[in-house]
Design an enzyme around this catalytic site. Structure first.
Site, PDB file in Angstrom:
ATOM      1  CE  LYS A 164      -0.527 113.367 -19.150  1.00  0.00           C
ATOM      2  NZ  LYS A 164       0.061 114.089 -18.576  1.00  0.00           N
ATOM      3  NE  ARG A 193       2.976 110.891 -21.582  1.00  0.00           N
ATOM      4  CZ  ARG A 193       4.301 111.435 -20.784  1.00  0.00           C
ATOM      5  NH1 ARG A 193       5.756 110.930 -20.772  1.00  0.00           N
ATOM      6  NH2 ARG A 193       3.598 111.786 -19.602  1.00  0.00           N
ATOM      7  NE  ARG A 224       4.865 116.637 -10.856  1.00  0.00           N
ATOM      8  CZ  ARG A 224       5.169 115.575 -11.891  1.00  0.00           C
ATOM      9  NH1 ARG A 224       3.248 115.277 -12.161  1.00  0.00           N
ATOM     10  NH2 ARG A 224       5.794 115.524 -12.585  1.00  0.00           N
ATOM     11  NE  ARG A 237       7.415 112.305 -10.430  1.00  0.00           N
ATOM     12  CZ  ARG A 237       7.047 112.570 -11.786  1.00  0.00           C
ATOM     13  NH1 ARG A 237       5.462 112.098 -11.391  1.00  0.00           N
ATOM     14  NH2 ARG A 237       7.434 112.370 -13.635  1.00  0.00           N
ATOM     15  NE  ARG A 279       8.975 115.300 -16.849  1.00  0.00           N
ATOM     16  CZ  ARG A 279       9.035 115.351 -15.383  1.00  0.00           C
ATOM     17  NH1 ARG A 279      10.484 115.302 -14.861  1.00  0.00           N
ATOM     18  NH2 ARG A 279       8.048 116.069 -14.985  1.00  0.00           N
TER      19      ARG A 279
END
Length: 300
Positions: free
Chosen positions: A82, A159, A193, A237, A248
């Site tokens: 996104k 959300r 990531r 992260r 998630r």
């Protein structure tokens, strides 16, 4: 400027912020859960909604050079991209890109009891309570209004249906872009990531190559590797572990599928299946938005 003229023909023009939040029954939320850590909110949801309404009202002296009066929302699972595509469209259209995930991370970097509770929640893959997200967003919109911003691309909000109802109560959302990606690719992307600890730039070390079958095309997404100056400074992260990522995704699908239906019923939802990496997906997304003539300027 041809881009903007086409957009105004395709999507509804700016409508002044609605000012009747009382027409909504804002549900009281409990942040406690027997299934994981919770955040004790210091912000009441109704108070946060009123704050959002105030910060969403048009600036008294908007600057025409500070963006356009239209409002888009990006939906999609965590890690789908996104931020990447919203940021590119933000640059192309001259509209600020506001990512609630970034707002939460800024709060996480601060000190205090609330920050530590929030960190525990995020690290377990749980969603942040509505009232907290709305309060952070309100502060960001208020800061933008002071700069003369009058439109935006939201990334990561809403959300939940409650968030969507509140947002609809204070602003007319023109378009909701729902990005989709195969779960196999999504999981690999999240685990790959990396962030430069010095400059904050985002990279991805995963090389995704999924063979096609049953009419599906092969999906290839090359890694997004850092320049030499960032190579030794990459970090992962804390919440990018397989267990947390899967949680998630589970939480996101449970909470956000009703949001997709909320906007689908209102004729505002554009569903876009990412066919691969940026080179394959970006031109097709622009075509879906009727912006294909300007793709070269956007890529540059």
């Amino acid at each position: 400027m041809a881009v903007v003229h086409r957009l105004f023909r395709l999507f509804s023009p700016f409508t002044p912020a609605k000012n009747n939040l009382s027409s909504f029954l804002i549900r009281s939320l409990s942040s406690s859960s027997p299934h994981g850590p919770s955040l004790d909110p210091e912000i009441d949801l109704k108070e946060a909604a009123a704050e959002l309404e105030k910060s969403s009202s048009p600036s008294s002296s908007p600057s025409p050079s500070k963006g356009r009066n239209f409002h888009w929302v990006f939906l999609g699972c965590p890690g789908v991209g996104k931020g990447t595509y919203a940021s590119r469209l933000s640059t192309l259209l001259g509209v600020p890109h506001i990512a609630t995930g970034d707002l939460v991370r800024e709060e996480l970097s601060s000190s205090g009891l609330l920050s530590s509770q929030l960190k525990e929640l995020v690290n377990h893959g749980k969603l942040v309570p509505d009232e907290f997200i709305i309060s952070l967003l309100s502060k960001r919109l208020e800061a933008g209004k002071e700069k003369g911003e009058s439109g935006y691309i939201l990334d990561g909000f809403p959300r939940t249906v409650t968030q969507a109802e509140i947002l609809e109560g204070v602003i007319n959302v023109d378009l909701v872009i729902n990005l989709k990606l195969k779960e196999e690719a999504l999981l690999a992307k999240c685990l790959g990531r990396r962030i430069c600890s010095e400059c904050g730039a985002n990279y991805n070390v995963a090389c995704i190559d999924i063979k096609g079958g049953d009419g599906d095309d092969r999906m290839y997404m090359p890694p997004l590797l850092p320049p030499p100056k960032c190579e030794s400074k990459l970090i992962t992260r804390a919440d990018d572990t397989e267990e947390v990522v899967k949680e998630r995704l589970r939480v996101y699908n449970k909470m956000t599928q009703p949001v997709e239906e909320f906007y689908r019923k209102r004729g505002k939802l554009l569903e876009f299946e990412l066919p691969g990496g940026i080179p394959q997906s970006w031109p097709k997304l622009l075509r879906a938005l009727h912006l294909e003539d300007d793709k070269q300027s956007a890529i540059a």
